[in-house]
Design a protein around this motif. Structure first.
Motif, PDB file in Angstrom:
ATOM      1  N   ARG A 277       0.835  -1.197   0.000  1.00  0.00           N
ATOM      2  CA  ARG A 277       0.000   0.000   0.000  1.00  0.00           C
ATOM      3  C   ARG A 277       0.874   1.252   0.000  1.00  0.00           C
ATOM      4  NH1 ARG A 277      -3.154  -1.325   5.359  1.00  0.00           N
ATOM      5  NH2 ARG A 277      -1.181  -2.443   5.684  1.00  0.00           N
ATOM      6  N   VAL A 285      -5.199   5.833   0.533  1.00  0.00           N
ATOM      7  CA  VAL A 285      -4.419   4.592   0.463  1.00  0.00           C
ATOM      8  C   VAL A 285      -4.704   3.916  -0.869  1.00  0.00           C
ATOM      9  CG1 VAL A 285      -4.019   2.329   1.494  1.00  0.00           C
ATOM     10  CG2 VAL A 285      -4.477   4.299   2.974  1.00  0.00           C
ATOM     11  N   TRP A 287      -3.325   0.630  -3.562  1.00  0.00           N
ATOM     12  CA  TRP A 287      -2.577  -0.611  -3.673  1.00  0.00           C
ATOM     13  C   TRP A 287      -1.802  -0.624  -4.992  1.00  0.00           C
ATOM     14  CZ3 TRP A 287      -1.658  -4.759  -0.521  1.00  0.00           C
ATOM     15  CH2 TRP A 287      -2.409  -4.846   0.671  1.00  0.00           C
ATOM     16  N   THR A 313      -5.387  -0.781  -7.246  1.00  0.00           N
ATOM     17  CA  THR A 313      -6.404  -0.437  -6.245  1.00  0.00           C
ATOM     18  C   THR A 313      -7.771  -0.972  -6.646  1.00  0.00           C
ATOM     19  OG1 THR A 313      -5.158   1.574  -5.738  1.00  0.00           O
ATOM     20  CG2 THR A 313      -7.452   1.475  -4.984  1.00  0.00           C
TER      21      THR A 313
END
Length: 837
Positions: A277, A285, A287, A313
Motif C-alpha cells: 500500500r 491509500v 494498492w 487499487t
C-alpha cells in the motif's frame, strides 16, 4: 424472418449470469508482463495482450482489431490473434459488415450470440463463433479498435468478470497504439522524440503504470512522472531521487516487508515482486504491485533494477467486494439458518459447512457423503434416492425439493428441508453431471407446529361437528315444549267454560315452560362455568337433603315415563360443605339422564353411603347402557350417548358436562360405568365429608317472604305480548299496572304514573334499559322507585352493568312468579325500612 443486429446482441446477460471467480494472481502476472513489454517494445504488447485475454477468459480465440480507413477501403485489421484464429493474424474484415464496426458505432462493450446470423463473413472462419465479447479501445477520445474473445462451443460463456478483465487489458492496447503512432512519427523527426516520450508517459499515466530504474551503486531511482505521482515525489527529483524517498511513501505496516524483499532480490535473486500500500499526499491509500528484473555485472553484483509499478487499487477493491459478498452470503445463510453442501460428481465427495453437519449429525466434525446419506431415516431413504436421481439425470432433470428426517447419533430425529440444483457440461449425448449443490434447513420446530395445528384443526372440526349437532338438538328440544303449549292454548280457547280441562291444560303448559327454562338455565350454567363465573353458596348440609330435592326436581320426568325409583339413604346424616341448590342440580341431572335412557316403567336406584372420608352417591339404571368407546366422552360438552331418532328426547348433551364441572367445584369426582349397550349404566359421585361446620347456616333461619300490599307497577318491554301478559298477572294479584314499549315512552309513563316498581327490559328501542334507569334516577321523583331489570341477559357482567345503572334487582326471563313475588316483597320491605329510618 429477417434477423437484425439486436437479435444477436445479448450484452444484458453479462450482468445476470453467475460471475466466475476472478484469478487475480494470473491477472497480476499478465499486467506485469504487459507493463514490461510496454516499456521495452510496444509492438509486442498486442500479442501478449491477446494471449493473456484468451487465458484469463478461458476463450477459444482472442484478437485485436484496429480500424484502417482510407479513400478506397475501410476495414479492421487483426493485428494480433490467439487460439484457433491464430492463422488469421493481419487479415482484414469489412468495417460495415463486422461485429467490430457495430462496437465502434455504439461505442460500448457488446456481447453477441451466433453473430453469423447477421454477419455472413464470419461463416468462412475455421471455427464457429458461438459467443463473442468485444471491448472498444481508444486513441485519445477516438475509438480505433476492439479487443475481443470468442467462445467456439456451447459450454463456454462470458460474464461480467470477463468484461472487467478485458476492459482492464484494453488500456495497454490504447497505450501500445498511441506509443507506436508516436514512435513512427518520431522516426521521421528526431525533434519529436521528447513529445513521443511525453505521450508514452501520458499513456502510462492513463494506464496507471509507472516505470523506474534503480541504480544500486548510486542508490538512486530514476522514474517517470507517473511513478513520481504515485509515490508523491517531486517531478524535479524523479530523475534521481534516493531510494528512501520512495520507501517513505509506503504504508508503515508494509515498509519493512518491502525493504526485506528488495534486499533479498539484490543479494541473490533475479527478480523483484511485491504488493503493498502507498499513502497518498492527502492520506488516501492505494494498492500497487511492483516488479523488476535484477541486472548484474560480470562479478555477479547487482548494478541495476529496472521495473514497473501498476496501480491495482481497483483490483483490490474487487477482491474486497468479493470477500464482502462472501461475508454477506454467509450472513444470509446464517440468518436463514441454512446449511450448504456440494457433491463432486466425479469423486462423489461431499463438501459441507458447519451448519449442514450440525443439522445432519449434531457435530461440527467431518461428514462423508455415505455417512450423510446413512443419517436419513430408513422410511425416507428410497424417496430421497429417487428425488436425487431425478434431479441429476442429464436429460430433463427435475428440481430437487425434499422434506425428510435424519437420525442423530444420540437417536434424536430431526426434520430437514432440502433444495438442490445439478450442474452439467456438454450437450446431447455428451452432457454429463459435474456437481450437485444445495442447502438444508432444520424444520423440526415447524413440523411440530404443523402437527399441533393439525391436531387443533381436528379438534376444531370435531367441536364444530358437535356444535352443529348441538344446535340441531337445541332447536329440537326447544320445539318439543312449544307443540303441547300451542295445543293447550287451543284447548283453553275451545273449552274456556270447562274448568277441569282448563286446569289440566294450564298444568301441562307450566310443565313445558319449566322444561324450556331448565334448558336455558343449563346453557347459562355452561357459559358461567366455562368463564369461571359460578359462585357457590357453601353451607354445611346433609347429603340426603340434596338427594331428596333432586328427586323432587326430577319428579315430572320420572312420573311421565312411570319409572320406579328406589332410594337408599344411610341411617345417620352425612354432612358435606356444599351449595345445596347446585348439588341437587347434580343429582337431578343424573336422575334425568337415567330417565331419558331407560324404557318406560324402568327401575332406577339412587343410593348414598360413606366410604372413608368420602360420601359416594350412586345413580344406577337398567336402561340402554353405554358403549365402552363412549365412556371417556360422556362428560364432554354436547356429547350424546344415543343419537338415534328413537331417543329424540336425549337433551342437549350438556347435563353430564355440568355434573362434572359442579362436582369438581365441590372438590369431588364423578365416573360413569356400563357393561355395554343394553346393560344399563351407573354414575358414581364422590364428595369429601365435612369434618367441622364450615359455614353458618343463617339462611335456614330466614322466614319465607310473606305477602305484600298492593303496589303500582310499570312493566316496560318492547315485546307487547310479554309486557301485557305480565301486567295482567300482576293485576290479578291486586296490583295497579301500566305498560310501555320503548325507552322514551317508559320515562314519560314513569313521570306521569309514578310507580312504586318498574320492571324494565334492557334491549329497548330509542333508549336502552340502562339509559332509562340512569335518567329515572336523575329525577327527584325517580330516586326512591324500585327498578328491576327483567331481561334475557343473565351473565355476571350483565348483573354488574345493571347495578351500575341504578337497578335494585335483576331477573332473567322467563321470570318465576314466586321468585318475582319474593323479590318484590323483599325490596318493598327494604324501602319501607329505609323511609322509616
Amino acid at each position: 424472418m429477417i434477423t437484425t443486429i439486436d437479435d444477436v446482441i445479448i450484452t444484458s446477460e453479462l450482468w445476470t449470469r453467475p460471475k466466475h471467480a476472478p484469478d487475480f494472481e494470473a491477472e497480476n502476472r499478465a499486467l506485469g508482463s504487459l507493463a514490461t513489454a510496454m516499456s521495452e517494445s510496444p509492438e509486442s504488447v498486442f500479442q501478449r495482450l491477446v494471449d493473456a485475454a484468451r487465458e484469463l477468459c478461458r476463450a477459444g480465440s482472442a484478437g485485436i482489431s484496429i480500424r484502417e480507413s482510407g479513400p478506397d477501403s475501410d476495414v479492421f485489421r487483426w493485428r494480433a490473434t490467439s487460439g484457433e484464429y491464430a492463422p488469421y493474424r493481419n487479415e482484414t474484415m469489412p468495417r460495415f459488415f463486422s461485429p467490430c464496426g457495430t462496437v465502434l458505432d455504439r461505442n460500448s462493450c457488446l456481447l453477441m450470440a451466433d453473430p453469423v446470423r447477421f454477419f455472413p463473413y464470419i461463416d468462412k472462419l475455421c471455427s464457429p463463433v458461438r459467443e463473442v465479447l468485444l471491448i472498444p479501445f481508444y486513441d485519445g477520445q477516438t475509438a480505433i479498435g476492439t479487443v475481443w474473445v470468442v467462445a467456439h462451443d456451447a459450454q463456454t460463456y462470458f460474464d461480467a468478470e470477463d468484461a472487467r478483465v478485458i476492459t482492464s487489458l484494453t488500456k495497454f492496447a490504447s497505450a501500445a497504439v498511441s506509443s507506436l503512432n508516436q514512435i513512427r512519427a518520431a522516426e521521421k523527426a528526431e525533434d519529436e522524440i521528447r513529445e513521443v516520450r511525453a505521450q508514452i508517459e501520458s499513456t502510462l499515466i492513463a494506464g496507471e503504470i509507472g516505470t523506474w530504474v534503480f541504480n544500486v551503486e548510486a542508490n538512486r531511482i530514476r522514474g517517470d512522472r507517473n511513478l513520481a505521482r504515485m509515490f508523491g515525489v517531486n517531478e524535479a527529483d524523479a530523475s534521481g531521487a534516493p531510494l528512501e524517498s520512495y520507501i517513505s511513501a509506503i504504508h508503515p505496516d508494509e515498509r519493512s516487508r518491502v525493504s526485506e524483499l528488495l534486499k533479498k532480490a539484490l543479494e541473490s535473486g533475479s527478480s523483484f515482486e511485491a504488493e503493498y500500500r502507498l499513502i497518498g499526499t492527502v492520506g488516501e491509500v492505494n494498492w500497487v504491485v511492483a516488479r523488476g528484473t535484477v541486472e548484474r555485472d560480470a562479478a555477479g553484483r547487482a548494478v541495476r533494477l529496472p521495473g514497473v509499478v501498476v496501480d491495482i487499487t481497483e483490483r483490490k477493491r474487487a477482491e474486497e467486494e468479493l470477500r464482502a459478498s462472501e461475508d454477506r452470503r454467509r450472513l444470509a445463510l446464517d440468518a436463514a439458518e441454512l446449511g450448504t453442501w456440494n457433491i463432486d460428481a466425479a469423486t462423489n465427495t461431499l463438501t459441507s459447512d458447519e451448519r449442514f453437519r450440525l443439522i445432519f449429525h449434531n457435530s461440527a466434525g467431518p461428514l462423508s457423503y455415505e455417512e450423510a446419506f446413512g443419517r436419513i431415516h430408513p422410511e425416507d431413504v428410497q424417496r430421497i434416492r429417487a428425488g436425487v436421481a431425478a434431479a441429476t439425470r442429464p436429460s430433463d432433470p427435475t428440481p430437487y425439493v425434499a422434506e425428510y428426517r435424519v437420525i442423530h447419533p444420540n437417536g434424536a430425529i430431526r426434520w430437514v428441508f432440502a433444495r438442490g440444483r445439478a450442474r452439467f457440461m456438454g450437450e446431447g449425448a455428451k452432457r454429463r453431471l459435474t456437481s450437485f449443490d444445495g442447502t438444508v434447513l432444520d424444520i423440526t420446530d415447524r413440523k411440530k407446529l404443523e402437527d399441533e395445528l393439525r391436531r387443533i384443526a381436528a379438534e376444531l372440526s370435531e367441536a364444530d361437528h358437535r356444535k352443529n349437532e348441538f344446535l340441531a338438538m337445541l332447536a329440537h328440544e326447544l320445539r318439543n315444549p312449544l307443540a303441547p303449549i300451542r295445543n293447550a292454548l287451543e284447548v283453553i280457547r275451545l273449552s274456556a267454560d270447562n274448568e277441569r280441562v282448563v286446569r289440566s291444560a294450564t298444568e301441562m303448559m307450566n310443565r313445558q315452560v319449566d322444561q324450556m327454562v331448565r334448558l336455558v338455565d343449563d346453557l347459562l350454567d355452561v357459559s358461567r362455568l366455562t368463564s369461571g363465573k359460578i359462585d357457590l353458596r357453601l353451607e354445611r348440609i346433609d347429603i340426603a337433603t340434596a338427594i331428596r330435592q333432586a328427586i323432587e326436581n326430577s319428579r315430572p320426568m320420572i312420573q311421565s315415563a312411570d319409572h320406579h325409583v328406589t332410594l337408599e339413604l344411610p341411617d345417620r346424616p352425612i354432612h358435606v360443605v356444599a351449595d345445596a341448590m347446585r348439588l341437587a342440580q347434580v343429582f337431578s341431572n343424573l336422575l334425568n339422564n337415567s330417565c331419558k335412557y331407560s324404557e318406560p316403567h324402568g327401575r332406577i336406584r339412587l343410593s348414598a353411603s360413606q366410604q372413608g372420608d368420602e360420601v359416594v352417591v350412586s345413580v344406577q339404571d337398567a336402561g340402554v347402557g353405554i358403549d365402552p368407546t363412549m365412556l371417556p366422552k360422556v362428560f364432554e360438552l354436547f356429547t350424546q350417548v344415543d343419537q338415534s331418532l328413537e331417543r329424540s328426547q336425549g337433551g342437549l348433551g350438556i347435563g353430564l358436562s355440568l355434573v362434572r364441572s359442579l362436582v369438581g367445584l365441590h372438590g369431588g369426582s364423578v365416573v360413569a360405568r356400563s357393561e355395554g349397550p343394553g346393560r344399563g349404566s351407573e354414575f358414581l359421585v364422590r364428595l369429601p365429608v365435612a369434618v367441622t361446620k364450615a359455614v353458618p347456616d343463617d339462611d335456614a333461619a330466614r322466614a319465607p317472604p310473606t305477602g305484600m300490599r298492593s303496589v303500582r307497577i310499570l312493566v316496560v318491554d318492547d315485546n307487547y305480548d310479554s309486557a301485557t301478559s305480565l301486567a295482567m298477572l300482576l293485576k290479578l294479584k291486586r296490583n295497579e299496572t301500566r305498560t310501555a314499549h320503548d325507552g322514551e315512552e317508559a320515562i314519560r309513563t314513569a313521570s306521569d304514573f309514578r310507580p312504586d316498581v318498574v320492571l324494565l327490559d334492557i334491549g329497548l328501542p330509542k333508549l336502552n334499559g340502562y339509559e332509562v334507569a340512569r335518567r329515572v334516577r336523575a329525577e327527584l321523583w325517580g330516586q326512591q322507585m324500585i327498578l328491576i331489570a327483567l331481561t334475557g341477559w343473565g351473565q355476571e357482567d350483565d348483573r354488574r352493568k345493571a347495578k351500575e345503572a341504578g337497578f335494585d334487582g335483576h331477573l332473567v326471563k322467563p321470570v318465576d312468579q314466586a321468585h318475582l313475588t319474593a323479590l318484590l316483597s323483599e325490596l318493598m320491605s327494604r324501602r319501607q325500612v329505609s323511609q322509616g329510618a
